[in-house]
Design a protein around this motif. Structure first.
Motif, short mmCIF file in Angstrom:
data_model
loop_
_atom_site.label_atom_id
_atom_site.label_comp_id
_atom_site.label_asym_id
_atom_site.label_seq_id
_atom_site.Cartn_x
_atom_site.Cartn_y
_atom_site.Cartn_z
N CYS A 102 5.07 -1.04 5.27
CA CYS A 102 5.55 -0.44 4.02
C CYS A 102 6.52 0.69 4.32
O CYS A 102 7.56 0.83 3.66
CB CYS A 102 4.38 0.11 3.21
N CYS A 124 3.11 -5.85 4.21
CA CYS A 124 2.02 -4.85 4.13
C CYS A 124 0.71 -5.43 4.67
O CYS A 124 0.28 -6.52 4.26
CB CYS A 124 1.83 -4.41 2.68
N ILE A 125 0.07 -4.69 5.57
CA ILE A 125 -1.16 -5.24 6.17
C ILE A 125 -2.37 -5.11 5.24
O ILE A 125 -3.42 -5.67 5.51
CB ILE A 125 -1.48 -4.58 7.55
N CYS A 130 0.83 -1.21 0.00
CA CYS A 130 0.00 0.00 0.00
C CYS A 130 0.86 1.25 0.00
O CYS A 130 0.45 2.30 -0.47
CB CYS A 130 -0.95 0.01 1.20
N GLY A 131 2.05 1.17 0.57
CA GLY A 131 2.96 2.32 0.58
C GLY A 131 2.83 3.21 1.80
O GLY A 131 3.65 4.10 2.01
N THR A 132 1.79 2.98 2.62
CA THR A 132 1.61 3.90 3.75
C THR A 132 1.49 3.21 5.11
O THR A 132 1.56 3.87 6.14
CB THR A 132 0.34 4.77 3.57
N CYS A 133 1.30 1.90 5.16
CA CYS A 133 1.14 1.24 6.47
C CYS A 133 2.49 1.19 7.18
O CYS A 133 3.54 1.52 6.61
CB CYS A 133 0.52 -0.15 6.31
#
Ligand SMILES: NC(=O)c1ccc[n+]([C@@H]2O[C@H](COP(=O)([O-])OP(=O)(O)OC[C@H]3O[C@@H](n4cnc5c(N)ncnc54)[C@H](O)[C@@H]3O)[C@@H](O)[C@H]2O)c1
Ligand SMILES: [Zn+2]
Ligand SMILES: [Zn+2]
Length: 362
Positions: free
Chosen positions: A95, A103-104, A89-92
């Motif tokens: 990541c 990544c969750i 996702c790039g934001t969790c």
């Protein structure tokens, strides 16, 4: 498009005509060029890895981009890509801390309100496995489940990098740090184990002991870097590895996924050594281990998921390793088959008759 559908656990896959949706924002439609057949696909069919049917298996693909959804900028039609199940996702938290393979949000699927990516002839949804479902002529996947690759990389060998190679080589190069000269044992010489073996060789390991129950695999294991081989059906493999490594290896990679071989792998690990669990044991099974042995000998046991990858970085690097001659993939492919042969491919994995099989599409 044609796809191999798992309708129920323990039943053969059935070739069906499925509907695949058009790409939504952030999605990419791929023409599948090749898909490896991984033991994890078989483990779902046999119920050791839990995933609900009806579904399309296959998660080791290379393909060509056919169309992209709104906002997709990383790939364009015509690009050659490898698909990877660990979309990010790039934001969790994972990541952003540099472990996007954890990544969750990786398996959350499509945004709410959109139809399923795959439907059968009756319009009923068919589950997509690992964002990919590559036992199919086409794949509709998140942009963040693909990486663009060099055009001069043959797509059948690129496919192997999608799961087995990244998992094995990454276990050796990313999950742990193998110092030059360290002793290594590889338990299980299938696609994943042979890639871990090559990772250990690339890292500069000293002795590399290959263990398998199929002695015919040892010629190939030796070509790929094993310095000794142990036939697990001929005497006690734990004693054999201990004898070859002066009491136990510094790193042992379990690449089978059985409770017994997990126990053997921990026992083969020397004082202060590390057991890396790569094989996926039946999700409902517990594996007893001696806690005192782990404490007193200060052994470490680590899990390794999908080669601890950052696949947009790792996969192009593994391709460079292949094209400059350091990573051997040609030798790992034992059969090139068609989609309709997938049940026979599962049989060959069950019997240990194969190293890596690749399904080719037109
Ligand atoms: N950790 C991850 O992210 C990840 C990713 C992909 C696959 N996997 C798992 O890795 C494992 C290996 O996958 P693969 O595709 O290489 O499988 P594979 O079937 O090709 O290889 C398994 C090997 O183990 C050998 N073997 C089986 N039983 C044995 C025994 N008792 N003693 C010694 N050798 C034995 C077989 O002969 C074969 O060579 C599977 O459990 C798979 O689910 C894990
Ligand atoms: Zn796999
Ligand atoms: Zn994330």
């Amino acid at each position: 498009m044609k796809a191999a559908v798992l309708r129920a656990q323990h039943e053969p896959l059935v070739i069906e005509e499925l509907e695949i949706d058009a790409p939504a924002p952030g999605e990419v439609l791929l023409r599948t060029a090749a898909s490896g057949v991984c033991h994890s696909d078989l483990s779902i069919q046999e119920g050791r890895i839990l995933f609900p049917p009806p579904c399309v298996l296959g998660h080791e693909p290379a393909g060509v981009v056919e169309a992209v959804g709104d906002g997709v900028t990383d790939v364009a039609p015509g690009d050659h890509v490898i698909g990877c199940t660990t979309a990010w996702c790039g934001t969790c938290r994972f990541c952003t801390d540099g472990r996007p393979y954890l990544c969750i949000h990786q398996y959350e699927g499509r945004a709410e309100g959109l139809p399923p990516r795959l439907r059968d002839a009756k319009g009923e949804p068919v589950h997509q496995f690992g964002n990919l479902s590559s036992f199919a002529e086409k794949m509709l996947v998140p942009e963040r489940a693909v990486v663009k690759i060099r055009d001069d990389m043959p797509l059948d060998r690129a496919a192997l990098i999608g799961c087995g190679v990244t998992t094995g080589i990454g276990a050796a190069l990313r999950t742990v740090n193998i110092p030059a000269g360290a002793t290594v044992a590889i338990v299980g010489c299938g696609g994943v184990g042979l890639a871990a073996l090559q990772g250990a060789r690339i890292a500069g390991a000293g002795k590399i002991v290959a263990v398998d129950a199929q002695a015919w695999k040892f010629d190939l294991a030796t070509k790929l870097g094993a310095t000794e081989c142990v036939d697990a059906t001929d005497g006690d493999p734990v004693a054999a590895v201990q004898a070859l490594t002066g009491g136990g290896a510094d790193f042992v990679f379990e690449c089978i996924g059985l409770g017994t071989t997990v126990q053997q792998s921990v026992a083969m690990t020397g004082r202060g050594g590390t057991t890396v669990l790569v094989g996926v044991v039946n999700m409902t099974e517990m594996v007893p281990l001696s806690a005192a042995d782990i404490t007193i000998q200060e052994k470490k046991i680590v899990g390794s998921y999908m080669g601890s990858n950052r696949f947009r970085f790792d996969m192009p690097q593994y391709i460079d390793f292949y094209l400059d001659g350091r990573l051997h993939l040609d030798e790992m492919i034992s059969e090139r088959i068609r989609l309709g042969d997938v049940n026979e491919a599962f049989d060959r994995i069950r019997k240990g008759e194969t190293t890596r099989q690749v399904i080719l599409f037109d």
